[in-house]
Enzyme design. Structure first.
Site, PDB file in Angstrom:
ATOM      1  N   THR A   1      13.008   7.566   0.226  1.00  0.00           N
ATOM      2  CA  THR A   1      11.802   7.722   1.021  1.00  0.00           C
ATOM      3  C   THR A   1      11.921   6.847   2.261  1.00  0.00           C
ATOM      4  O   THR A   1      12.860   6.069   2.407  1.00  0.00           O
ATOM      5  CB  THR A   1      10.537   7.380   0.219  1.00  0.00           C
ATOM      6  OG1 THR A   1       9.386   7.850   0.945  1.00  0.00           O
ATOM      7  CG2 THR A   1      10.413   5.889  -0.020  1.00  0.00           C
ATOM      8  N   TYR A   2      10.965   7.006   3.145  1.00  0.00           N
ATOM      9  CA  TYR A   2      10.955   6.269   4.409  1.00  0.00           C
ATOM     10  C   TYR A   2       9.706   5.411   4.494  1.00  0.00           C
ATOM     11  O   TYR A   2       8.613   5.831   4.090  1.00  0.00           O
ATOM     12  CB  TYR A   2      10.971   7.251   5.590  1.00  0.00           C
ATOM     13  CG  TYR A   2      10.744   6.577   6.933  1.00  0.00           C
ATOM     14  CD1 TYR A   2      11.700   5.746   7.479  1.00  0.00           C
ATOM     15  CD2 TYR A   2       9.558   6.778   7.639  1.00  0.00           C
ATOM     16  CE1 TYR A   2      11.482   5.103   8.695  1.00  0.00           C
ATOM     17  CE2 TYR A   2       9.335   6.143   8.855  1.00  0.00           C
ATOM     18  CZ  TYR A   2      10.302   5.310   9.371  1.00  0.00           C
ATOM     19  OH  TYR A   2      10.082   4.673  10.569  1.00  0.00           O
TER      20      TYR A   2
ATOM     21  N   GLY B   1      12.081   3.866  -9.512  1.00  0.00           N
ATOM     22  CA  GLY B   1      12.495   5.222  -9.814  1.00  0.00           C
ATOM     23  C   GLY B   1      12.455   6.091  -8.564  1.00  0.00           C
ATOM     24  O   GLY B   1      12.012   5.677  -7.496  1.00  0.00           O
TER      25      GLY B   1
ATOM     26  N   LEU C   1       4.813   7.554  -4.378  1.00  0.00           N
ATOM     27  CA  LEU C   1       4.519   6.616  -5.448  1.00  0.00           C
ATOM     28  C   LEU C   1       5.800   6.319  -6.209  1.00  0.00           C
ATOM     29  O   LEU C   1       6.537   7.227  -6.570  1.00  0.00           O
ATOM     30  CB  LEU C   1       3.474   7.235  -6.391  1.00  0.00           C
ATOM     31  CG  LEU C   1       3.104   6.473  -7.648  1.00  0.00           C
ATOM     32  CD1 LEU C   1       2.477   5.133  -7.281  1.00  0.00           C
ATOM     33  CD2 LEU C   1       2.139   7.291  -8.491  1.00  0.00           C
ATOM     34  N   GLY C   2       6.073   5.038  -6.418  1.00  0.00           N
ATOM     35  CA  GLY C   2       7.233   4.639  -7.207  1.00  0.00           C
ATOM     36  C   GLY C   2       6.993   3.277  -7.825  1.00  0.00           C
ATOM     37  O   GLY C   2       6.589   2.338  -7.125  1.00  0.00           O
TER      38      GLY C   2
ATOM     39  N   CYS D   1      11.958  12.217  -0.987  1.00  0.00           N
ATOM     40  CA  CYS D   1      11.815  12.146  -2.450  1.00  0.00           C
ATOM     41  C   CYS D   1      12.755  13.122  -3.154  1.00  0.00           C
ATOM     42  O   CYS D   1      12.508  13.504  -4.310  1.00  0.00           O
ATOM     43  CB  CYS D   1      10.375  12.364  -2.870  1.00  0.00           C
ATOM     44  SG  CYS D   1       9.227  11.209  -2.086  1.00  0.00           S
TER      45      CYS D   1
ATOM     46  N   GLY E   1       4.999   0.309  -5.786  1.00  0.00           N
ATOM     47  CA  GLY E   1       3.644   0.833  -5.709  1.00  0.00           C
ATOM     48  C   GLY E   1       3.551   2.128  -4.949  1.00  0.00           C
ATOM     49  O   GLY E   1       4.229   3.099  -5.271  1.00  0.00           O
TER      50      GLY E   1
ATOM     51  N   GLN F   1      13.888   9.105  -5.666  1.00  0.00           N
ATOM     52  CA  GLN F   1      14.951   9.314  -4.704  1.00  0.00           C
ATOM     53  C   GLN F   1      14.657   8.524  -3.417  1.00  0.00           C
ATOM     54  O   GLN F   1      14.073   7.452  -3.479  1.00  0.00           O
ATOM     55  CB  GLN F   1      15.089  10.816  -4.434  1.00  0.00           C
ATOM     56  CG  GLN F   1      15.485  11.635  -5.652  1.00  0.00           C
ATOM     57  CD  GLN F   1      16.951  11.511  -6.009  1.00  0.00           C
ATOM     58  OE1 GLN F   1      17.802  11.290  -5.164  1.00  0.00           O
ATOM     59  NE2 GLN F   1      17.259  11.660  -7.304  1.00  0.00           N
TER      60      GLN F   1
END
Length: 221
Positions: A77-78, A73, A140-141, A170, A152, A75
Protein backbone atom coordinates in the site's frame (compact mmCIF):
# COMPACT_ATOMS: atom_id res chain seq x y z
CA UNK A 1 -13.70 -4.47 28.36
CA UNK A 2 -11.08 -1.99 29.50
CA UNK A 3 -12.42 0.06 32.39
CA UNK A 4 -9.73 1.24 34.76
CA UNK A 5 -7.08 2.64 32.44
CA UNK A 6 -6.85 5.75 30.28
CA UNK A 7 -6.44 5.73 26.54
CA UNK A 8 -3.57 7.85 25.30
CA UNK A 9 -3.92 9.59 21.94
CA UNK A 10 -0.69 10.87 20.42
CA UNK A 11 -0.98 13.45 17.64
CA UNK A 12 2.36 13.05 15.93
CA UNK A 13 2.08 15.11 12.75
CA UNK A 14 4.14 14.15 9.69
CA UNK A 15 6.58 11.37 10.58
CA UNK A 16 8.97 9.15 8.64
CA UNK A 17 7.56 5.64 8.44
CA UNK A 18 10.33 3.38 9.70
CA UNK A 19 11.06 5.08 13.06
CA UNK A 20 7.34 5.02 13.89
CA UNK A 21 7.08 1.35 12.92
CA UNK A 22 10.06 0.48 15.11
CA UNK A 23 8.55 2.47 17.97
CA UNK A 24 5.30 0.47 17.64
CA UNK A 25 7.26 -2.76 17.85
CA UNK A 26 9.15 -1.58 20.93
CA UNK A 27 6.00 -0.33 22.65
CA UNK A 28 4.26 -3.66 22.06
CA UNK A 29 7.23 -5.73 23.21
CA UNK A 30 7.70 -3.73 26.40
CA UNK A 31 4.11 -3.07 27.46
CA UNK A 32 2.83 -4.70 30.65
CA UNK A 33 -0.58 -5.83 31.87
CA UNK A 34 -1.51 -2.35 33.11
CA UNK A 35 0.00 -0.36 30.24
CA UNK A 36 -2.65 1.99 28.80
CA UNK A 37 -3.69 1.48 25.21
CA UNK A 38 -2.62 4.14 22.72
CA UNK A 39 -3.80 5.51 19.38
CA UNK A 40 -1.18 7.28 17.27
CA UNK A 41 -2.56 9.81 14.79
CA UNK A 42 -0.21 10.93 12.04
CA UNK A 43 0.70 10.95 8.38
CA UNK A 44 3.83 9.89 6.52
CA UNK A 45 6.05 11.27 3.78
CA UNK A 46 5.66 9.23 0.56
CA UNK A 47 6.39 5.52 1.17
CA UNK A 48 5.25 2.13 -0.04
CA UNK A 49 4.91 -0.56 2.61
CA UNK A 50 4.91 -4.23 1.70
CA UNK A 51 3.20 -6.72 4.03
CA UNK A 52 4.65 -10.04 5.11
CA UNK A 53 3.03 -11.97 2.26
CA UNK A 54 3.68 -9.17 -0.23
CA UNK A 55 4.52 -10.21 -3.77
CA UNK A 56 7.07 -8.13 -5.69
CA UNK A 57 4.97 -8.18 -8.87
CA UNK A 58 2.49 -5.84 -7.19
CA UNK A 59 5.17 -3.13 -7.14
CA UNK A 60 4.81 -1.90 -10.71
CA UNK A 61 7.05 1.17 -10.81
CA UNK A 62 7.93 2.57 -7.37
CA UNK A 63 10.42 5.02 -8.84
CA UNK A 64 11.86 7.40 -6.27
CA UNK A 65 9.44 6.41 -3.48
CA UNK A 66 11.03 4.05 -0.94
CA UNK A 67 9.66 0.55 -0.36
CA UNK A 68 9.76 -0.87 3.18
CA UNK A 69 9.12 -4.54 3.96
CA UNK A 70 7.15 -4.67 7.21
CA UNK A 71 5.45 -7.11 9.58
CA UNK A 72 1.75 -6.49 9.06
CA UNK A 73 -0.48 -8.69 6.96
CA UNK A 74 -1.51 -7.88 3.42
CA UNK A 75 0.21 -6.72 0.29
CA UNK A 76 1.58 -3.35 -0.79
CA UNK A 77 0.00 0.00 0.00
CA UNK A 78 0.97 3.65 -0.21
CA UNK A 79 1.21 6.28 2.50
CA UNK A 80 1.70 9.98 1.89
CA UNK A 81 0.84 13.48 3.11
CA UNK A 82 -2.90 14.13 3.16
CA UNK A 83 -3.68 10.58 4.25
CA UNK A 84 -4.99 10.10 7.79
CA UNK A 85 -3.19 7.26 9.56
CA UNK A 86 -4.18 5.85 12.94
CA UNK A 87 -2.10 3.17 14.63
CA UNK A 88 -4.00 1.17 17.23
CA UNK A 89 -1.85 -0.14 20.07
CA UNK A 90 -4.53 -2.11 21.87
CA UNK A 91 -4.31 -4.92 24.42
CA UNK A 92 -6.75 -7.12 22.53
CA UNK A 93 -6.91 -9.80 25.22
CA UNK A 94 -7.67 -7.26 27.93
CA UNK A 95 -10.32 -5.60 25.81
CA UNK A 96 -12.25 -8.82 25.40
CA UNK A 97 -12.31 -8.31 21.64
CA UNK A 98 -11.43 -10.98 19.13
CA UNK A 99 -9.17 -10.00 16.26
CA UNK A 100 -12.04 -10.28 13.79
CA UNK A 101 -14.14 -8.11 16.11
CA UNK A 102 -11.40 -5.48 16.13
CA UNK A 103 -11.15 -5.47 12.34
CA UNK A 104 -14.93 -5.20 11.99
CA UNK A 105 -15.29 -2.32 14.42
CA UNK A 106 -12.48 -0.38 12.72
CA UNK A 107 -14.15 -0.85 9.34
CA UNK A 108 -17.55 0.17 10.74
CA UNK A 109 -16.07 3.27 12.38
CA UNK A 110 -14.65 4.33 9.01
CA UNK A 111 -17.98 3.66 7.27
CA UNK A 112 -19.88 5.70 9.87
CA UNK A 113 -17.32 8.52 9.62
CA UNK A 114 -17.72 8.70 5.86
CA UNK A 115 -21.49 8.58 6.20
CA UNK A 116 -21.33 11.72 8.35
CA UNK A 117 -19.91 13.59 5.33
CA UNK A 118 -22.45 11.94 2.99
CA UNK A 119 -20.14 9.34 1.49
CA UNK A 120 -21.79 5.93 1.10
CA UNK A 121 -19.12 3.33 1.89
CA UNK A 122 -19.06 -0.40 2.61
CA UNK A 123 -16.81 -3.37 3.23
CA UNK A 124 -16.05 -6.06 0.70
CA UNK A 125 -16.01 -9.78 1.48
CA UNK A 126 -12.49 -11.20 1.61
CA UNK A 127 -10.82 -7.83 1.11
CA UNK A 128 -10.20 -5.85 4.33
CA UNK A 129 -10.71 -2.12 4.08
CA UNK A 130 -13.50 0.24 3.11
CA UNK A 131 -14.80 0.91 -0.39
CA UNK A 132 -16.91 3.51 -2.16
CA UNK A 133 -18.58 1.64 -5.02
CA UNK A 134 -15.66 -0.25 -6.59
CA UNK A 135 -12.92 2.07 -5.31
CA UNK A 136 -10.91 1.65 -2.12
CA UNK A 137 -10.86 4.67 0.18
CA UNK A 138 -9.38 3.19 3.37
CA UNK A 139 -6.88 0.40 4.02
CA UNK A 140 -6.51 -1.73 7.13
CA UNK A 141 -3.64 -3.90 8.34
CA UNK A 142 -2.87 -5.18 11.83
CA UNK A 143 -0.24 -7.25 13.57
CA UNK A 144 -0.99 -9.08 16.82
CA UNK A 145 1.91 -9.80 19.16
CA UNK A 146 1.66 -10.93 22.77
CA UNK A 147 -2.10 -10.47 22.56
CA UNK A 148 -1.72 -6.82 21.53
CA UNK A 149 -2.26 -5.03 18.23
CA UNK A 150 -0.20 -2.54 16.33
CA UNK A 151 -0.32 -1.01 12.83
CA UNK A 152 -3.87 0.12 12.01
CA UNK A 153 -5.75 2.06 9.35
CA UNK A 154 -5.20 4.66 6.67
CA UNK A 155 -7.94 6.86 5.22
CA UNK A 156 -7.29 8.75 2.00
CA UNK A 157 -8.41 12.33 2.66
CA UNK A 158 -6.75 14.96 0.45
CA UNK A 159 -3.54 13.68 -1.10
CA UNK A 160 -1.60 13.17 -4.30
CA UNK A 161 -3.14 9.95 -5.63
CA UNK A 162 -0.62 9.39 -8.45
CA UNK A 163 1.61 6.95 -6.50
CA UNK A 164 -1.25 4.46 -6.23
CA UNK A 165 -0.86 3.98 -10.00
CA UNK A 166 2.65 2.64 -9.35
CA UNK A 167 1.33 -0.42 -7.48
CA UNK A 168 -1.48 -2.93 -7.48
CA UNK A 169 -3.10 -1.51 -4.33
CA UNK A 170 -3.37 -4.19 -1.65
CA UNK A 171 -2.49 -6.74 -4.32
CA UNK A 172 -5.48 -6.09 -6.61
CA UNK A 173 -4.64 -5.36 -10.22
CA UNK A 174 -6.56 -2.37 -11.54
CA UNK A 175 -8.15 -1.53 -8.20
CA UNK A 176 -9.44 2.04 -8.25
CA UNK A 177 -8.57 4.23 -5.28
CA UNK A 178 -10.51 7.28 -4.09
CA UNK A 179 -10.20 9.91 -1.37
CA UNK A 180 -12.58 12.01 0.70
CA UNK A 181 -11.73 15.14 -1.30
CA UNK A 182 -13.21 13.51 -4.41
CA UNK A 183 -16.63 13.69 -2.76
CA UNK A 184 -16.39 16.76 -0.52
CA UNK A 185 -15.95 19.50 -3.07
CA UNK A 186 -14.15 22.82 -2.51
CA UNK A 187 -12.88 21.76 0.91
CA UNK A 188 -9.58 23.10 2.18
CA UNK A 189 -7.21 20.13 2.40
CA UNK A 190 -5.80 20.88 5.85
CA UNK A 191 -9.25 21.65 7.28
CA UNK A 192 -10.58 18.41 5.80
CA UNK A 193 -7.80 16.44 7.49
CA UNK A 194 -8.69 17.98 10.86
CA UNK A 195 -12.39 17.29 10.35
CA UNK A 196 -11.90 13.67 9.34
CA UNK A 197 -9.56 13.03 12.25
CA UNK A 198 -12.12 14.39 14.70
CA UNK A 199 -14.99 12.45 13.17
CA UNK A 200 -13.09 9.18 12.99
CA UNK A 201 -11.90 9.39 16.59
CA UNK A 202 -15.48 10.08 17.69
CA UNK A 203 -16.64 6.91 15.96
CA UNK A 204 -13.69 4.71 16.84
CA UNK A 205 -12.86 5.37 20.48
CA UNK A 206 -16.15 4.27 22.08
CA UNK A 207 -15.84 0.96 20.24
CA UNK A 208 -12.33 0.19 21.49
CA UNK A 209 -13.17 0.09 25.18
CA UNK A 210 -14.73 1.76 28.18
CA UNK A 211 -11.70 3.77 29.21
CA UNK A 212 -11.55 5.74 32.46
CA UNK A 213 -10.46 8.84 30.55
CA UNK A 214 -8.72 9.88 27.34
CA UNK A 215 -5.35 11.63 27.54
CA UNK A 216 -4.44 13.59 24.38
CA UNK A 217 -0.78 14.36 23.93
CA UNK A 218 0.89 16.39 21.24
CA UNK A 219 4.39 15.09 21.88
CA UNK A 220 5.95 11.78 20.96
CA UNK A 221 8.75 10.38 23.08
Amino acid sequence: MTGNLPLIIRRMGLREYEPVWRAMQTFTSEREEDTPDEVWVLSHPPVFTQGQAGKPEHLLAPGDIPVIQIDRGGQVTYHGPGQLVMYLLIDVRRSGLGVRDLVSLIEQAIIDTLSSVRIDAATRAGAPGVYVADAKIAALGLRIRRGCSYHGLSLNVAMDMEPFARINPCGYQGLAVKQVADFVRDADASELMVTMEKLLLQQLLPQLGQYSWIDVRQEFE
